[in-house]
Design an enzyme around this catalytic site. Structure first.
Site, mmCIF file in Angstrom:
data_model
loop_
_atom_site.group_PDB
_atom_site.id
_atom_site.type_symbol
_atom_site.label_atom_id
_atom_site.label_comp_id
_atom_site.label_asym_id
_atom_site.label_seq_id
_atom_site.Cartn_x
_atom_site.Cartn_y
_atom_site.Cartn_z
ATOM 1 N N VAL A 71 -36.537 83.458 35.620
ATOM 2 C CA VAL A 71 -35.161 83.048 35.351
ATOM 3 C C VAL A 71 -34.195 84.024 36.006
ATOM 4 O O VAL A 71 -34.403 85.241 35.961
ATOM 5 C CB VAL A 71 -34.894 83.029 33.823
ATOM 6 C CG1 VAL A 71 -33.463 82.604 33.531
ATOM 7 C CG2 VAL A 71 -35.894 82.133 33.111
ATOM 8 N N CYS A 72 -33.130 83.499 36.620
ATOM 9 C CA CYS A 72 -32.003 84.335 37.051
ATOM 10 C C CYS A 72 -30.733 83.535 36.795
ATOM 11 O O CYS A 72 -30.742 82.595 35.989
ATOM 12 C CB CYS A 72 -32.140 84.773 38.508
ATOM 13 S SG CYS A 72 -31.982 83.437 39.712
ATOM 14 N N GLN A 73 -29.649 83.860 37.455
ATOM 15 C CA GLN A 73 -28.405 83.155 37.188
ATOM 16 C C GLN A 73 -28.420 81.732 37.745
ATOM 17 O O GLN A 73 -28.002 80.789 37.088
ATOM 18 C CB GLN A 73 -27.214 83.933 37.758
ATOM 19 C CG GLN A 73 -25.857 83.326 37.439
ATOM 20 C CD GLN A 73 -25.544 83.310 35.951
ATOM 21 O OE1 GLN A 73 -26.064 84.135 35.193
ATOM 22 N NE2 GLN A 73 -24.718 82.368 35.529
#
Length: 203
Positions: A71-73
């Protein structure tokens, strides 16, 4: 026997949310900076910042037995993290399509803390500001167009290489270093599968 889901390389928000609701054995690893993670993260996710991942990827491979959803932005850094982890043959590595932004847009639960701009937003703000100032300044001094050209070339290279030097520099600024990530604790919690641990960990 514990059910282990079979997932595509890129997993949509609805699928991940459904798996979490079913308490399926998946691990969400958030590769944003500790400050971004502290500001906003998916409940139950673990923070392993992208810049620390190459150094600790073998430990992660030896610790995690469940499918991993990165997960990231927005998904950009998660794809970089996927490449790093595949180099050590970590099986079942997946990317959350659209990242935290897509998760928030779908109105799924989020843990919120001190609010900061995401790293992607900082890059867009800084790069855009430099280009704007250089372009306007070039009306009075032509050599400033070279600065705008250099920023544009840098962004194009970033897209082609899937790496962003500006993001790397910004991630090391004090603004992005307010929170900390204790990776030894993260790895231990990943191994123990303990829920609801705080900054830099799950929760």
């Amino acid at each position: 026997m514990e059910y282990t889901p079979t997932l595509p390389a890129v997993v949509d928000v609805a699928t991940v949310a459904a798996l979490l609701a079913e308490t399926a054995p998946i691990k969400l690893i958030d590769v944003r900076t500790p400050a971004e993670f502290e500001s906003l993260h998916i409940p139950g996710s673990y923070n392993v910042p992208l810049d620390l991942l190459p150094e600790h990827r073998a430990e992660l491979r030896d610790t995690v037995r469940s499918p991993v959803v990165l997960v990231c932005q927005s998904g950009h850094r998660a794809r970089q993290a996927e490449q790093v982890l595949r180099e050590v043959d970590l099986p079942q590595v997946h990317v959350l399509d659209g990242g935290v932004a897509a998760w928030e847009a779908a109105h799924h639960p989020l843990n919120r803390g001190r609010q900061r701009w995401s790293l992607e937003r900082q890059v867009r703000g800084l790069a855009g500001s430099i280009v704007l100032v250089a372009t306007l300044g070039s009306l009075f001094w032509k050599p400033l167009t070279a600065i705008a050209t250099a920023i544009g070339a840098g962004l194009a290279y970033s897209a082609l290489s899937n790496r962003c030097g500006m993001a790397l520099v910004l991630s090391r600024l004090p603004y992005n270093q307010g929170a900390t990530c204790d990776l030894s604790t993260v790895l231990r919690r990943l191994a123990d599968d303990a829920p609801d641990i705080r900054s830099g960990q799950a929760g």
